[in-house]
Design a protein around this motif. Structure first.
Motif, PDB file in Angstrom:
ATOM      1  N   LEU A 141      36.347  48.242  16.879  1.00 19.08           N
ATOM      2  CA  LEU A 141      37.599  48.594  17.003  1.00 19.08           C
ATOM      3  C   LEU A 141      38.294  47.804  18.403  1.00 19.08           C
ATOM      4  O   LEU A 141      39.342  47.799  18.683  1.00 19.08           O
ATOM      5  N   GLY A 142      37.156  46.827  18.884  1.00 19.37           N
ATOM      6  CA  GLY A 142      37.597  46.443  20.437  1.00 19.37           C
ATOM      7  C   GLY A 142      36.765  47.067  21.451  1.00 19.37           C
ATOM      8  O   GLY A 142      36.696  48.279  21.590  1.00 19.37           O
ATOM      9  N   THR A 143      36.352  46.304  22.448  1.00 17.70           N
ATOM     10  CA  THR A 143      35.355  46.997  23.364  1.00 17.70           C
ATOM     11  C   THR A 143      36.013  47.115  24.609  1.00 17.70           C
ATOM     12  O   THR A 143      37.062  46.448  24.781  1.00 17.70           O
ATOM     13  N   GLY A 144      35.441  47.587  25.890  1.00 15.58           N
ATOM     14  CA  GLY A 144      36.065  47.521  27.238  1.00 15.58           C
ATOM     15  C   GLY A 144      35.731  45.909  27.592  1.00 15.58           C
ATOM     16  O   GLY A 144      35.153  44.993  26.970  1.00 15.58           O
ATOM     17  N   PRO A 145      36.569  45.323  28.672  1.00 15.53           N
ATOM     18  CA  PRO A 145      36.570  44.126  29.155  1.00 15.53           C
ATOM     19  C   PRO A 145      35.314  43.461  29.152  1.00 15.53           C
ATOM     20  O   PRO A 145      34.899  42.477  28.747  1.00 15.53           O
TER      21      PRO A 145
ATOM     22  N   ALA B 124      35.136  43.825  46.986  1.00 15.97           N
ATOM     23  CA  ALA B 124      35.133  42.718  47.859  1.00 15.97           C
ATOM     24  C   ALA B 124      36.354  41.964  47.744  1.00 15.97           C
ATOM     25  O   ALA B 124      36.741  41.572  48.934  1.00 15.97           O
ATOM     26  N   ILE B 125      36.891  41.688  46.450  1.00 10.12           N
ATOM     27  CA  ILE B 125      38.113  41.143  46.230  1.00 10.12           C
ATOM     28  C   ILE B 125      39.184  41.960  47.193  1.00 10.12           C
ATOM     29  O   ILE B 125      40.149  41.335  47.762  1.00 10.12           O
ATOM     30  N   SER B 126      39.216  43.127  46.872  1.00 12.25           N
ATOM     31  CA  SER B 126      40.143  44.008  47.600  1.00 12.25           C
ATOM     32  C   SER B 126      40.266  43.773  49.067  1.00 12.25           C
ATOM     33  O   SER B 126      41.277  43.866  49.703  1.00 12.25           O
ATOM     34  N   ARG B 127      39.231  43.909  49.718  1.00 15.26           N
ATOM     35  CA  ARG B 127      39.029  43.789  51.021  1.00 15.26           C
ATOM     36  C   ARG B 127      39.278  42.470  51.465  1.00 15.26           C
ATOM     37  O   ARG B 127      40.266  42.361  52.497  1.00 15.26           O
ATOM     38  N   ILE B 128      39.199  41.530  51.116  1.00 15.09           N
ATOM     39  CA  ILE B 128      39.462  39.896  51.329  1.00 15.09           C
ATOM     40  C   ILE B 128      40.822  39.922  51.180  1.00 15.09           C
ATOM     41  O   ILE B 128      41.463  39.342  51.945  1.00 15.09           O
ATOM     42  N   SER B 129      41.340  40.105  49.962  1.00 16.25           N
ATOM     43  CA  SER B 129      42.943  39.880  49.782  1.00 16.25           C
ATOM     44  C   SER B 129      43.672  40.928  50.217  1.00 16.25           C
ATOM     45  O   SER B 129      44.966  40.430  50.487  1.00 16.25           O
TER      46      SER B 129
ATOM     47  N   GLN C  82      42.795  49.210  42.813  1.00 15.32           N
ATOM     48  CA  GLN C  82      43.469  49.649  41.368  1.00 15.32           C
ATOM     49  C   GLN C  82      43.862  48.084  41.004  1.00 15.32           C
ATOM     50  O   GLN C  82      43.484  47.669  39.978  1.00 15.32           O
ATOM     51  N   LEU C  83      44.795  47.176  41.977  1.00 10.86           N
ATOM     52  CA  LEU C  83      45.119  46.119  41.543  1.00 10.86           C
ATOM     53  C   LEU C  83      44.242  45.138  41.441  1.00 10.86           C
ATOM     54  O   LEU C  83      44.088  44.237  40.339  1.00 10.86           O
ATOM     55  N   SER C  84      43.015  44.903  42.141  1.00  9.99           N
ATOM     56  CA  SER C  84      42.201  44.202  42.130  1.00  9.99           C
ATOM     57  C   SER C  84      41.331  44.347  40.943  1.00  9.99           C
ATOM     58  O   SER C  84      41.096  43.168  40.141  1.00  9.99           O
ATOM     59  N   ARG C  85      40.844  45.496  40.459  1.00 10.85           N
ATOM     60  CA  ARG C  85      40.111  45.736  39.408  1.00 10.85           C
ATOM     61  C   ARG C  85      41.048  45.373  38.116  1.00 10.85           C
ATOM     62  O   ARG C  85      40.562  44.716  37.141  1.00 10.85           O
ATOM     63  N   ALA C  86      42.157  45.569  38.264  1.00 13.09           N
ATOM     64  CA  ALA C  86      43.047  45.295  36.880  1.00 13.09           C
ATOM     65  C   ALA C  86      43.166  43.753  36.743  1.00 13.09           C
ATOM     66  O   ALA C  86      43.022  43.136  35.521  1.00 13.09           O
TER      67      ALA C  86
END
Length: 212
Positions: A39-43, A147-152, A157-161
């Protein structure tokens, strides 16, 4: 500044490795079930299945290879990793392929498909609670997120999204299994993980001093 690699406490390592391995196996089972629910999987499974179809390999193999690539990215951004990070990469993929051998496709029976999807999401929450409880380093994808959250300077939550939207988009362009299950996974995985943390009384890393 934290060292690149979390120290290994050898006295408690065998017990923690066993617990983590249970978590990895449950992860593999959950991914296999959501793939077979069709039915569709996780990302990340969308991408792994798409790449497996393109290369003629297995989803588990692609889970390992994409995990390694993500790990390289996280390390290049100086994110701390641990033995659990490496174990996440090396073991979930083989467990996934193992369970795919035994779990039949549920396609054609909508009730079974929905039940399989919901069980998969619940199992993913449980696996996360079990794995995180050993505090041996975040998985490669979580490491990249942090890592992206820390650098940006943006929220986790936004980084994961952003990461997962991009992963789903690439997987969809490669004809991966995107569907209503992908949306349901996105909506329900948070509560599933949170519920698992409460059941297993999991404390997030750095919430207290690490023990041995």
């Amino acid at each position: 500044m934290l060292p690149m690699f979390k120290p290994i406490h050898w006295k408690s390592f065998p017990q923690k490795f066993f617990i983590a391995q249970i978590g990895f196996a449950i992860y593999g089972l959950a991914i296999a079930l959501i793939i077979q629910a069709d039915l569709g999987t996780g990302p990340w499974a969308v991408l792994a299945v798409a790449l497996a179809d393109l290369t003629g390999t297995t989803p588990g193999t692609m889970v390992v290879l994409t995990g390694l690539l993500v790990l390289v990215g996280a390390i290049s951004m100086k994110e701390q990793i641990g033995w659990g990070t490496v174990g996440n990469i090396l073991f979930i993929g083989p467990w996934l392929d193992f369970f795919l051998i035994f779990i039949p496709s549920l396609k054609g029976n909508l009730v079974y498909q929905i039940v399989g999807l919901l069980i998969s999401i619940g199992l993913t929450g449980i696996a996360t609670g079990v794995y995180i409880s050993v505090n041996a380093g975040a998985g490669p994808r979580d490491s990249l997120m942090m890592a992206i959250s820390r650098i940006s300077g943006r929220s986790v939550q936004l980084s994961r999204a952003v990461i997962e939207v991009l992963v789903v988009l690439v997987g969809w362009l490669l004809k991966g299994p995107v569907g209503i299950g992908t949306l349901m996974f996105a909506l329900l995985i948070g509560p599933a993980v949170q519920g698992s943390f409460r059941i297993f009384k999991v404390k997030l890393p750095n919430s207290e001093e690490e023990g041995s």
